[in-house]
Design a protein around this motif. Structure first.
Motif, mmCIF file in Angstrom:
data_model
loop_
_atom_site.group_PDB
_atom_site.id
_atom_site.type_symbol
_atom_site.label_atom_id
_atom_site.label_comp_id
_atom_site.label_asym_id
_atom_site.label_seq_id
_atom_site.Cartn_x
_atom_site.Cartn_y
_atom_site.Cartn_z
ATOM 1 N N ALA A 288 -6.177 -3.177 7.078
ATOM 2 C CA ALA A 288 -6.088 -2.696 5.761
ATOM 3 C C ALA A 288 -4.650 -2.246 5.404
ATOM 4 O O ALA A 288 -4.241 -2.719 4.279
ATOM 5 N N ALA A 289 -4.221 -1.558 6.151
ATOM 6 C CA ALA A 289 -2.593 -1.056 5.778
ATOM 7 C C ALA A 289 -1.576 -2.298 5.801
ATOM 8 O O ALA A 289 -0.885 -2.488 4.913
ATOM 9 N N GLN A 290 -1.948 -3.134 6.980
ATOM 10 C CA GLN A 290 -1.145 -4.506 6.669
ATOM 11 C C GLN A 290 -1.321 -5.243 5.459
ATOM 12 O O GLN A 290 -0.508 -5.826 4.693
ATOM 13 N N LYS A 291 -2.702 -5.365 4.950
ATOM 14 C CA LYS A 291 -2.948 -6.285 4.050
ATOM 15 C C LYS A 291 -2.476 -5.813 2.674
ATOM 16 O O LYS A 291 -1.815 -6.371 1.527
ATOM 17 N N ILE A 292 -2.690 -4.488 2.370
ATOM 18 C CA ILE A 292 -2.442 -3.577 1.032
ATOM 19 C C ILE A 292 -0.973 -3.327 1.146
ATOM 20 O O ILE A 292 -0.392 -3.519 -0.011
ATOM 21 N N LEU A 293 -0.391 -2.829 2.123
ATOM 22 C CA LEU A 293 1.039 -2.444 1.960
ATOM 23 C C LEU A 293 1.992 -3.231 2.679
ATOM 24 O O LEU A 293 3.149 -3.083 2.588
ATOM 25 N N GLY A 294 1.604 -4.035 3.537
ATOM 26 C CA GLY A 294 2.203 -5.229 4.196
ATOM 27 C C GLY A 294 3.198 -4.761 5.296
ATOM 28 O O GLY A 294 3.843 -5.276 6.002
ATOM 29 N N THR A 295 2.386 -3.452 5.961
ATOM 30 C CA THR A 295 3.362 -2.867 7.037
ATOM 31 C C THR A 295 2.076 -1.933 7.783
ATOM 32 O O THR A 295 1.222 -1.354 7.162
ATOM 33 N N TYR A 296 2.207 -1.524 9.073
ATOM 34 C CA TYR A 296 1.490 -0.680 9.523
ATOM 35 C C TYR A 296 2.178 0.812 9.485
ATOM 36 O O TYR A 296 1.645 1.818 10.056
ATOM 37 N N GLU A 297 3.334 0.929 9.334
ATOM 38 C CA GLU A 297 3.973 2.123 9.017
ATOM 39 C C GLU A 297 4.030 3.083 7.720
ATOM 40 O O GLU A 297 4.012 2.319 6.831
ATOM 41 N N VAL A 298 3.395 4.030 7.919
ATOM 42 C CA VAL A 298 3.005 5.046 6.673
ATOM 43 C C VAL A 298 3.667 6.277 6.736
ATOM 44 O O VAL A 298 3.960 6.912 7.912
ATOM 45 N N THR A 299 4.172 6.956 5.857
ATOM 46 C CA THR A 299 4.398 8.418 5.734
ATOM 47 C C THR A 299 3.518 9.136 4.988
ATOM 48 O O THR A 299 3.023 9.114 3.861
ATOM 49 N N TRP A 300 2.969 10.234 5.961
ATOM 50 C CA TRP A 300 2.005 11.263 5.416
ATOM 51 C C TRP A 300 2.094 12.601 5.755
ATOM 52 O O TRP A 300 2.267 12.739 6.763
ATOM 53 N N GLN A 301 2.088 13.530 4.655
ATOM 54 C CA GLN A 301 2.272 14.871 5.408
ATOM 55 C C GLN A 301 3.496 15.112 5.842
ATOM 56 O O GLN A 301 3.543 16.200 7.045
ATOM 57 N N GLY A 302 4.733 14.337 5.481
ATOM 58 C CA GLY A 302 6.033 14.536 6.288
ATOM 59 C C GLY A 302 5.937 13.919 7.680
ATOM 60 O O GLY A 302 7.038 14.194 8.463
ATOM 61 N N GLU A 303 4.996 13.094 7.916
ATOM 62 C CA GLU A 303 5.042 12.665 9.377
ATOM 63 C C GLU A 303 5.034 11.066 9.226
ATOM 64 O O GLU A 303 4.660 10.425 8.417
ATOM 65 N N GLN A 304 5.772 10.427 10.221
ATOM 66 C CA GLN A 304 5.662 8.985 10.341
ATOM 67 C C GLN A 304 4.632 8.680 10.969
ATOM 68 O O GLN A 304 4.662 8.922 12.326
ATOM 69 N N ILE A 305 3.920 7.735 10.653
ATOM 70 C CA ILE A 305 2.459 7.521 11.199
ATOM 71 C C ILE A 305 2.566 5.907 11.351
ATOM 72 O O ILE A 305 2.933 5.068 10.433
ATOM 73 N N SER A 306 2.330 5.359 12.682
ATOM 74 C CA SER A 306 2.241 3.995 12.796
ATOM 75 C C SER A 306 0.649 3.607 13.128
ATOM 76 O O SER A 306 -0.196 4.250 13.958
ATOM 77 N N LEU A 307 0.123 2.872 12.133
ATOM 78 C CA LEU A 307 -1.329 2.335 12.269
ATOM 79 C C LEU A 307 -1.305 0.875 13.109
ATOM 80 O O LEU A 307 -2.396 0.345 13.238
ATOM 81 N N ALA A 308 -0.511 0.488 13.816
ATOM 82 C CA ALA A 308 -0.601 -0.626 14.584
ATOM 83 C C ALA A 308 -1.324 -0.449 15.734
ATOM 84 O O ALA A 308 -1.682 0.790 16.251
ATOM 85 N N PRO A 309 -2.298 -1.433 16.015
ATOM 86 C CA PRO A 309 -3.650 -1.418 16.953
ATOM 87 C C PRO A 309 -3.042 -0.619 18.216
ATOM 88 O O PRO A 309 -1.892 -0.950 18.707
ATOM 89 N N GLY A 310 -3.848 -0.180 19.114
ATOM 90 C CA GLY A 310 -3.723 0.348 20.178
ATOM 91 C C GLY A 310 -3.750 1.668 20.270
ATOM 92 O O GLY A 310 -2.981 2.309 21.049
#
Length: 648
Positions: free
Chosen positions: A297-319
């Motif tokens: 969903a992140a890849q489809k909607i945002l075009g990336t696995y990387e998001v920033t939330w609550q001041g943290e860099q989050i990777s949603l890449a599988p695994g």
């Protein structure tokens, strides 16, 4: 300077607003008198949107178009007028010239106000300054704005007001629209993801005769015809699993859930979840599905696995890592619960690492859960599955064959927040009935969040529920993650808000008709009240005088994460800095009802750590006992008392 003074003077602002409102109503009355009532307009055909014109300007230049939207600014107003028109896709400049339009239409257009909705017939062109524009040939007033829009820079900044008046927020802050566009895309992608995998979307009741499927306090309503109290659903689980019994095998429901609980940045009383159930699957399959869905969903909607939330860099890449709850507690706290056999030793181990077990059932499972809930969850930043939860806190999950103290259950945590919950579903009707009975006992003991006995669900299980995997996902939390929103209110169009006093009065029973009766002093029965004995030991005046009691204004109040009792107060104590005090009164008050009140605090106590937060003083409450239960009232005083006023 005069303009600044007017902005700083509420009385003058109110006068200005009153005059503007009257002028706009006078304009409307004049239009209606001329037979040009804008509210009689029923339709305007739009051939192009603003962003479409900008994106395809080279092809559309010189073409006739019809556009519609809201006037957001006006300039000129002599023989040539410029305006900005805003529609759902963006803004474009309107160019209106008196000698290129019907004179009556142009003169009427000059009288339109910022905020009015208009339909424009014109031609796409570029001004001498290079601005992509629409040259107006005809302008139709489609709706009259009787209220002025907030000013661009001094306008809608108050977050509370933005939530209450989301319609104005969307007009003035187009970037707000992005959150809700992403929300819409997320739900659309969710449906497609599940439909492609053979799941069937269904709908189940919102009103129920019992409350079940989760541990939460329900909202109660009443059905007049049946003369029956009913509960708004706190989960969709039990009805969906009935459908698995019925042979549907793969079902899901995207639905609104209602829980009569506190509000904070992660919780709203009504919120949206998806629950899905798959026959012949287990919680491992649900983990695979959840990871595949959220990462894609992140890849489809945002075009990336990387998001920033609550001041943290989050990777949603599988695994994503998968830890049992016991492994997580051992990794972060150093306590090996799998090596502990007795309830007593488990509770002692939990207390040994600073866990508050007050009011918690003293069992191995509860001790493990509280260790995780109070200490470990707040350390989980990257996506992490926590599996094998204690049976004590998992009344609907299947027991582990390897350790009957645990269940085949997981929760996904990202950035200290639970994103979803899943089980290998309990399908043993005998075991399920025993767990329901345990919940009934807890409810009888005063736990309003405990579940009820659902005899019909037990009846369904007795027909046979196949091995089933179930998953519940919080849609609001996922949208917060993808948009980077700090508050759930930023991803719900109309979040629950405490009514303003004026709204309460207007909707009260006595707002019309006969005058409200004169207030009668409430007669309070204190006959069952017990108070603590007065201290016999005297305190000398000098010692007492060292305690600094001050009036404090409650500017903000929120639930302390992982605490069932504590509220965190942000206080104005009359100084330039803001004071933080924690108080264990959540059982008696919800945070939102205390904001804006004036309380009394001791402000010269040394800071004390509570749940890792420095509490800088103590709020004063009055405590008593009544009918065997403790009663508490936070001491609140007249709001006319200024912050920092000292008590003698």
């Amino acid at each position: 300077m005069a303009e600044k003074n007017r902005k700083d003077n509420p009385q003058e602002q109110e006068q200005d607003l009153s005059q503007i409102l009257q002028v706009r109503r006078d304009k409307l009355a004049a239009l209606q008198k001329e037979g040009k009532d804008p509210f009689q307009q029923t339709k305007f055909t739009v051939s192009a949107h603003t962003q479409q014109i900008k994106d395809h300007f080279d092809q559309m230049e010189g073409q006739a178009v019809t556009v519609a939207g809201r006037l957001m600014s006006k300039r000129g107003m002599g023989k040539v007028s410029f305006c900005d028109l805003q529609d759902k896709t963006g803004r474009i400049q309107l160019y209106a010239r008196r000698d290129e339009m019907d004179e009556a239409v142009y003169n009427a257009f000059k009288k339109y106000d910022i905020g009015d909705l208009v339909g424009v017939e014109g031609e796409v062109f570029r001004t001498q300054r290079g601005e992509m524009s629409v040259r107006c040939k005809n302008v139709t007033l489609l709706s009259k704005s009787l209220r002025p829009l907030p000013e661009k820079f001094h306008g809608l900044q108050d977050k509370e007001l933005r939530y209450r008046q989301r319609y104005v927020d969307l007009i003035m802050n187009p970037e707000v629209r992005r959150n809700f566009e992403i929300r819409s895309q997320f739900i659309r992608y969710l449906r497609a993801f599940l439909d492609e995998r053979g799941y069937m979307e269904v709908e189940t009741p919102v009103l129920n005769t019992i409350s079940g499927g989760a541990t939460a306090r329900p909202f109660i309503t009443h059905h007049n015809t049946l003369d029956l109290d009913m509960y708004m659903r706190i989960a969709t689980e039990l009805h969906l699993k009935r459908l698995i019994v019925g042979g549907l095998e793969r079902v899901y429901e995207i639905g609104r859930i209602f829980r009569n609980e506190g509000m904070d940045t992660k919780h709203n009383p009504e919120f949206t979840t998806v629950e899905l159930y798959e026959a012949y699957a287990d919680f491992h399959d649900m983990m695979d599905l959840f990871e595949a869905f959220l990462s894609s969903a992140a890849q489809k909607i945002l075009g990336t696995y990387e998001v920033t939330w609550q001041g943290e860099q989050i990777s949603l890449a599988p695994g994503w890592p998968r830890l049992t709850m016991a492994q997580a507690v051992q990794q972060y706290l150093g306590v090996d619960f799998m090596a502990i056999d007795s309830d007593e030793a488990a509770v002692a181990a939990a207390k040994g690492v600073g866990i508050d077990m007050d009011g918690v059932e003293p069992t191995w499972g509860h001790a493990l859960y509280e260790c995780f809930d109070q200490k470990v969850e707040g350390m989980l930043i990257q996506p992490t599955f926590i599996t094998m939860h204690p049976v004590d806190v998992s009344p609907l999950a299947k027991r582990s064959a390897q350790d009957p103290r645990l269940t085949e259950r997981f929760e996904l945590f990202i950035c200290r927040s639970e994103m979803g919950n899943a089980f290998s579903e309990l399908n043993d009707p005998i075991d399920q009935k025993q767990r329901f009975q345990k919940q009934v006992e807890l409810r009888a003991g005063g736990d309003e969040e405990a579940g009820m006995m659902d005899e019909d669900y037990i009846n369904a299980l007795e027909y046979g529920l196949p091995p089933t995997g179930g998953l519940g996902i919080g849609i609001d939390r996922c949208v917060m993650l993808l948009t980077g929103a700090d508050s759930i209110r930023d991803v719900i169009l109309f979040p629950t808000m405490k009514p303003l006093d004026s709204a309460k009065k207007e909707n009260s029973v006595n707002s019309e008709g006969a005058a409200a009766p004169k207030p009668v002093a409430e007669k309070v029965d204190f006959s069952q009240v017990k108070i603590e004995p007065l201290f016999e030991e005297m305190v000398d005046f000098d010692t007492f005088a060292k305690s600094d009691f001050r009036a404090v204004k409650i500017e903000a109040c929120e639930v302390v994460p992982k605490s069932k009792k504590l509220l965190k107060f942000t206080l104005d104590d009359g100084t330039e800095r803001r004071r933080t005090i924690l108080s264990g009164i959540h059982e008696y008050y919800e945070p939102e009802e205390l904001v804006g009140k004036t309380a009394i605090a001791i402000v010269n106590l040394p800071p004390r750590k509570m749940m890792g937060i420095d509490s800088e003083g103590m709020l004063i409450s009055a405590v008593h006992e009544e009918n065997g239960r403790e009663g508490l009232n936070l001491l609140m005083v007249d709001d006319r008392i200024p912050a920092g006023a000292k008590l003698y």
